[in-house]
Design an enzyme around this catalytic site. Structure first.
Site, PDB file in Angstrom:
ATOM      1  N   ASP A   1       0.848  -1.188   0.000  1.00 60.95           N
ATOM      2  CA  ASP A   1       0.000   0.000   0.000  1.00 60.95           C
ATOM      3  C   ASP A   1       0.889   1.245   0.000  1.00 60.95           C
ATOM      4  OD1 ASP A   1      -2.283   1.553   0.230  1.00 60.95           O
ATOM      5  OD2 ASP A   1      -2.334   1.418   2.418  1.00 60.95           O
TER       6      ASP A   1
ATOM      7  N   GLU B   1       2.423   4.923  -4.128  1.00 65.34           N
ATOM      8  CA  GLU B   1       2.338   5.842  -5.293  1.00 65.34           C
ATOM      9  C   GLU B   1       3.659   6.564  -5.548  1.00 65.34           C
ATOM     10  OE1 GLU B   1       0.041   5.501  -2.896  1.00 65.34           O
ATOM     11  OE2 GLU B   1      -1.226   4.314  -4.203  1.00 65.34           O
TER      12      GLU B   1
ATOM     13  N   ASP C   1      -8.935   3.865  -1.971  1.00 67.58           N
ATOM     14  CA  ASP C   1      -9.841   4.330  -0.918  1.00 67.58           C
ATOM     15  C   ASP C   1     -11.127   4.942  -1.467  1.00 67.58           C
ATOM     16  OD1 ASP C   1      -7.935   3.435   0.777  1.00 67.58           O
ATOM     17  OD2 ASP C   1      -7.107   5.412   1.241  1.00 67.58           O
TER      18      ASP C   1
HETATM   19  C1  GLC Z   1      -4.599   3.276   2.982  1.00 68.91           C
HETATM   20  C2  GLC Z   1      -5.127   2.088   2.206  1.00 68.91           C
HETATM   21  C3  GLC Z   1      -6.154   1.348   3.011  1.00 68.91           C
HETATM   22  C4  GLC Z   1      -5.543   0.941   4.353  1.00 68.91           C
HETATM   23  C5  GLC Z   1      -5.002   2.157   5.091  1.00 68.91           C
HETATM   24  C6  GLC Z   1      -4.263   1.779   6.354  1.00 68.91           C
HETATM   25  O1  GLC Z   1      -5.601   4.231   3.146  1.00 68.91           O
HETATM   26  O2  GLC Z   1      -5.615   2.454   0.953  1.00 68.91           O
HETATM   27  O3  GLC Z   1      -6.613   0.230   2.302  1.00 68.91           O
HETATM   28  O4  GLC Z   1      -6.487   0.298   5.125  1.00 68.91           O
HETATM   29  O5  GLC Z   1      -4.117   2.869   4.239  1.00 68.91           O
HETATM   30  O6  GLC Z   1      -3.205   0.934   6.098  1.00 68.91           O
END
Ligand code: GLC
Length: 798
Positions: A405, A408, A483
């Site tokens: 995650d 980007e 998200d």
């Molecule tokens: C980001 C991710 C989400 C995750 C969060 C905490 O917002 O997109 O899926 O739960 O981080 O790790």
């Protein structure tokens, strides 16, 4: 961004006349008076690369997107010189390069225009950064449509849109918001029922304009790097997409469990909470294969550590979950906490693995753990180190998948939400700034993760999921759409994004079911799971700050709907696995937007909601509250309503009634749909029958079923089973011919054949020309027949 009409823009520079050309095996070089070179390479008869430089020479040719093992080789390549142009002819296309200005024009062999330069290649010096802003413009024709571009949250047909590709952490994005998390600079053009594709392989921030600025012009440009694009000739969209997917690569098969249902939340902790959630799935008999640990499992958000208070013995917990059929998947982010006592930080520091600013110091940014440094995944040595970090998680603790995650890369509390432009990257030995490496960063992280998980999971298959990705990432990882929000509009967006990703080479994708931000109503959640089970990746996830999003957070009716649809997904696993096989073998998208399914029917060109799941199931979600049906377009052909078994003729828009526990689902007449029994997790049950739902059709239809050991790599050695069913239906006859390939023998020995829509009463049944005895009344009553699976021809006469 360039907003004024390019034609009027005085800063543009153009190639001048061609002064010479050379032909070197598969490439033709055209040189202009003002040092522009066009290198035109014929990779296949229908795949041509256009690469331009304005410097009089080309820099090192390097791309992360192109798969080394892509197929190339052409049957024919001829270069001729005419008075005004040069002509390059292959077995599929003719390409004319105009002598006066280097513009190119592509035709099919009949002389129909496929793609024409408008201004063609031009550029502008980039005063801010140096180098060029490279631009391309093409003439667009009346009625031309555009598709692709990855995760864009806008209508399927991109005509009239301008889009931007810059990987961005876009929390709670909205419809039409741009840019988002992924970068797939690939589009499909469709004109006169002929399709072609363009892949602009440039990792800088790129832009595409599909007739927004000027009604008859499509253009794409980038504020750095090379004008370097691939042209794919169709004429079918399937040719274009499979050829793009071949060029940028296909994944290996995921373990079958990864196609099961996944449950996630930010975050399940401590251990007792994880266990509770898992137990509840089994108690309520809602199938589930995977449970996720979000950032709170770590010690202060330090990757590769565990919070020992919440998870005193992760290995024991993971193995107990596994005994109950749950695979544990953990999140790993790129930000490494700056902490002199933290072993990962120390190793990276000692080896100089972090990204640096242009003037030397390490790039510093805030993410969940506070101030972090960030590994430079574009350095092969860093990727190798990163891969090695997974040893404990995978080999010792038994984690089965990794979730990447914030890649980007996302940085908090800075206006641009990411690294500064000056950050340096290795770029596999082609040093560059973050402007070039930004869009590829997430992919290289997922790639390193993939190699690590694969190494330590061996001989089992790895499972990786990423948020950011560039073209080619599909070789290493699945993805989700980031998200999103618990709104009806986001359900619409999710449907489009996953279809769009599917035709952009990255099919193993899904959305956060129910929405990540905010709380869905029970109705919205139900409608979302009804769509989500038809997405290749199927996971409920939520931010957890607004309440719970497990099925039992809603009322009994919603729990029952969830169970019903997740059950259906588990029944359809062999069908889903087969479409995955076709994706990895042929590059065929698993979900097909209607235009992809039938591009000849112009009614499909602007459809958004309906899609084909695999080859033979038509799905249309309900996207509004209080709806007990909807209008939808049924593509040409004959379709059985899955719920009522009524047959409808397609090629028209119609109203379809549904109940709250249904969405419009149709099965193509002639289809043979394989089904497993419902299992609470993949591999739970041993069973002796494969169910085949046979949808009678007068005429012919082919169906296929792929199976293997469901994990491991034996399938690569031919240990798979690929069965083709050829159905031929006549007025009073049904013939099913079976052809089997591969060295894998399935555990079951029989088929349970359900007949749907059989228009006659069965009088005789022959298996391989031998008449068998059967209970005619029983068959009439139940419409099914159980037969041993090893036959070649089943012949039924009425
Ligand atoms: C980001 C991710 C989400 C995750 C969060 C905490 O917002 O997109 O899926 O739960 O981080 O790790």
């Amino acid at each position: 961004m360039i907003t004024n009409t390019e034609l009027e823009y005085k800063g543009n520079l153009y190639p001048s006349k061609i002064v010479s050309y050379t032909h070197d095996v598969d490439s033709v070089y055209f040189y202009t008076d003002n040092s522009v070179i066009l290198k035109l390479t014929v990779l296949r008869d229908s795949l041509i690369r256009f690469r331009y430089t304005t410097k009089g020479y080309f820099s090192n040719d390097f791309s992360y997107a192109i798969d080394e093992s892509h197929s190339h080789g052409y049957n024919h390549l001829k270069v001729t010189e005419e008075e005004d142009y040069y002509q390059v002819t292959t077995n599929k296309v003719i390409c004319k390069i105009q002598k006066a200005d280097l513009r190119s024009f592509i035709y099919d062999l009949k002389g129909n225009v496929l793609l024409e330069d408008e201004l063609g290649f031009h550029w502008e010096e980039c005063y801010e950064f140096g180098g060029n802003i490279v631009k391309m413009s093409k003439t667009s024709r009346e009625g031309e449509c555009f598709y692709g571009l990855g995760d864009k949250a806008t209508q399927m047909n991109l005509k009239g849109k301008r889009v931007e590709n810059f990987a961005t952490d876009q929390y709670a994005y909205q419809k039409d918001q741009d840019p988002l998390y992924k970068v797939v600079p690939f589009y499909i053009g469709l004109h006169n029922k002929q399709a072609y594709g363009i892949f602009f392989d440039n990792t800088f921030r790129t832009f595409f304009d599909f007739c927004q600025e000027r009604r008859n012009v499509t253009s794409f440009w980038s504020d750095g790097g090379e004008m370097n694009y691939y042209f794919f000739y169709g004429p079918s969209m399937n040719d274009v997409v499979t050829s793009y997917t071949d060029l940028t690569g296909k994944p290996e098969l995921p373990p079958l469990w990864a196609l099961g249902y996944h449950q996630c939340k930010w975050s399940y902790y401590p251990e007792s909470n994880v266990k509770e959630v898992a137990a509840k799935f089994r108690e309520l008999q809602i199938p589930c294969d995977a449970i996720y640990l979000d950032i709170d499992y770590m010690e202060g958000f330090r990757c590769f550590t565990w919070n020992k208070e919440y998870f005193p013995d992760p290995k024991r917990m993971v193995s107990e979950l596994s005994a109950d059929g749950f695979k544990t998947i953990v999140i790993i982010d790129p930000g490494i906490k700056i902490d002199k006592e933290y072993w990962v930080y120390k190793e990276a520091l000692a080896n100089d693995y972090f990204c640096k600013r242009a003037d030397g110091p390490y790039m510093k940014g805030k993410v969940w753990p506070g101030e972090c440094n960030f590994p430079d995944y574009t350095n092969p040595e860093v990727r190798e180190w990163w891969a090695g970090l997974f040893k404990e998680l995978i080999s010792d603790i038994g984690v089965k998948g990794v979730w990447n995650d914030m890649n980007e890369p996302a940085v908090m509390e800075v206006p641009n939400k990411t690294f500064p432009n000056d950050v340096r990257h290795n770029y596999d030995g082609n040093p560059c700034s973050h402007r070039k490496a930004h869009n590829i960063y997430g992919t290289q992280m997922a790639r390193a993760t993939y190699h690590g998980v694969k190494r330590f999971a061996y001989p089992k298959r790895p499972f990786i999921i990423t948020r950011s990705a560039y073209s080619g990432a599909q070789r290493y990882t699945s993805s989700w759409t980031g998200d999103n929000v618990a709104t009806w509009e986001h359900l619409w967006i999710a449907n489009i994004q996953v279809q769009r990703m599917s035709i952009s080479g990255m099919g193993f994708t899904g959305s956060d079911i129910g929405g990540f931000a905010e709380q869905p109503t029970g109705e919205l959640y139900a409608r979302w799971i009804q769509l989500g089970v038809f997405h290749p990746f199927c996971r409920t996830h939520s931010s957890g700050d607004h309440g719970n999003q497990e099925p039992w957070a809603f009322d009994e009716e919603v729990i029952d709907i969830t169970r019903k649809f997740v059950n259906l997904r588990y029944q359809l696993l062999p069908y889903l696995y087969t479409m995955f096989w076709q994706y990895i073998e042929e590059g065929t998208p698993m979900l097909k937007p209607l235009v992809y399914f039938d591009q000849e029917d112009i009614q499909t060109h602007y459809r958004n909601d309906e899609f084909i799941f695999g080859n033979q199931i038509l799905v249309c979600p309900i996207l509004e509250p209080n709806a007990l049906g909807r209008r939808m377009y049924i593509p040409r052909g004959e379709w059985y309503n899955y719920w009522t078994n009524c047959l409808v003729k397609g090629g028209k828009e119609m109203w379809v009634d549904t109940k709250f526990d249904e969405i419009p689902l149709f099965v193509k007449a002639g289809a043979i749909i394989p089904k497993y029994p419902v299992q609470q997790y993949v591999g739970e049950l041993e069973f002796d029958e494969l169910t085949l739902d046979v949808y009678y059709k007068e005429g012919k239809e082919k169906s296929v079923v792929y199976e293997d050991a469901q994990d491991g790599y034996d399938y690569k050695k031919g240990r798979f089973s690929f069965v083709t069913f050829q159905m031929t239906g006549k007025e009073k006859e049904l013939n099913i011919q079976v052809h089997k390939e591969g060295k894998f023998d399935t555990n079951y020995s029989k088929y349970k054949i359900n007949f749907i829509g059989l228009p006659f009463e069965v009088k005789t049944i022959e298996i391989d020309n031998v008449e068998i005895t059967f209970d005619a009344n029983e068959l009439k009553e139940n419409q099914y027949l159980i037969v041993p699976k090893d036959f070649n021809v089943l012949h039924i006469v009425g």
